[in-house]
Write a protein that holds these residues in place. Structure first.
Motif, PDB file in Angstrom:
ATOM      1  N   LYS A  13      12.685 -48.725  -7.207  1.00  0.00           N
ATOM      2  CA  LYS A  13      12.048 -47.404  -7.243  1.00  0.00           C
ATOM      3  C   LYS A  13      11.008 -47.264  -6.139  1.00  0.00           C
ATOM      4  O   LYS A  13      10.934 -46.226  -5.484  1.00  0.00           O
TER       5      LYS A  13
ATOM      6  N   SER B 103      11.273 -44.561  -3.101  1.00  0.00           N
ATOM      7  CA  SER B 103      10.223 -43.531  -3.055  1.00  0.00           C
ATOM      8  C   SER B 103       9.496 -43.569  -1.714  1.00  0.00           C
ATOM      9  O   SER B 103       9.052 -42.534  -1.222  1.00  0.00           O
TER      10      SER B 103
ATOM     11  N   VAL C 274      12.637 -39.747  -6.919  1.00  0.00           N
ATOM     12  CA  VAL C 274      12.771 -40.812  -7.907  1.00  0.00           C
ATOM     13  C   VAL C 274      12.149 -40.305  -9.194  1.00  0.00           C
ATOM     14  O   VAL C 274      10.953 -40.079  -9.275  1.00  0.00           O
TER      15      VAL C 274
ATOM     16  N   ASN D 164      14.995 -43.079 -14.190  1.00  0.00           N
ATOM     17  CA  ASN D 164      16.000 -44.003 -13.681  1.00  0.00           C
ATOM     18  C   ASN D 164      16.930 -43.374 -12.652  1.00  0.00           C
ATOM     19  O   ASN D 164      17.855 -44.023 -12.187  1.00  0.00           O
TER      20      ASN D 164
ATOM     21  N   LEU E  83      17.866 -41.795  -8.990  1.00  0.00           N
ATOM     22  CA  LEU E  83      17.513 -41.809  -7.582  1.00  0.00           C
ATOM     23  C   LEU E  83      18.348 -40.729  -6.902  1.00  0.00           C
ATOM     24  O   LEU E  83      19.568 -40.693  -7.073  1.00  0.00           O
TER      25      LEU E  83
END
Length: 160
Positions: free
Chosen positions: A101, A105, A111, A114, A116
């Motif tokens: 994450k 990011s 993000v 969970n 993306l």
């Protein structure tokens, strides 16, 4: 390597652990308790309302809970819209999830939880995503390997 034979990280790690703890290698495989092994995985998600969006779903769970976790995710997003592109056992699913994450990011991805999402018109596809996740996974394992080596060096210096 100089010998021309490539050894995997697992083979080198196991060899080092045998030397570190003075354990003779055995021919039989060791039994692992699957209830304590964590798995980390990535699912490719297709949004039927906006097919040009590039989405991935990351998850982690204990080994025996993988089927239940995937069924819950498939029920939420639809099984037809998802395919698994990555699943590996890991030392800490929470740690690898945080690393993934943070990595995405910093690349200015969306993000959320969970999920993306790649920026619009990005060159990311499933193959490129698998390469990046594999690199992050290998960094996580290398960090664990370095930690064990550091502890071993400190231990050996203490008892000299």
């Amino acid at each position: 390597m100089a010998s021309g034979v490539d050894k995997s990280f697992d083979d080198e790690f196991e060899t080092y652990l045998h030397r570190m703890f003075y354990i003779k290698p055995t021919e039989e495989t060791t039994k692992c308790d699957p209830s304590i092994v964590e798995c980390f995985g990535v699912l490719s998600l297709t949004d039927m309302r906006a097919p040009d969006r590039k989405l991935w779903y990351i998850y982690y769970c204990k080994q025996p809970e993988v089927d239940d976790t995937l069924n819950r995710i498939f029920h939420k997003y639809g099984k037809k819209n998802m395919c698994e592109i990555f699943r590996k056992p890991t030392f800490s699913g929470v740690g690898l999830r945080a690393r993934v994450k943070t990595y995405f990011s910093e690349k200015k991805w969306l993000v959320k939880g969970n999920l993306l999402e790649a920026p619009p018109k990005s060159l990311y596809n499933n193959d490129r995503m698998v390469r990046n996740i594999t690199d992050l996974y290998n960094e996580e394992r290398k960090m664990l390997y370095t930690y064990i080596c550091m502890k071993h060096d400190a231990f050996s210096r203490y008892y000299k």
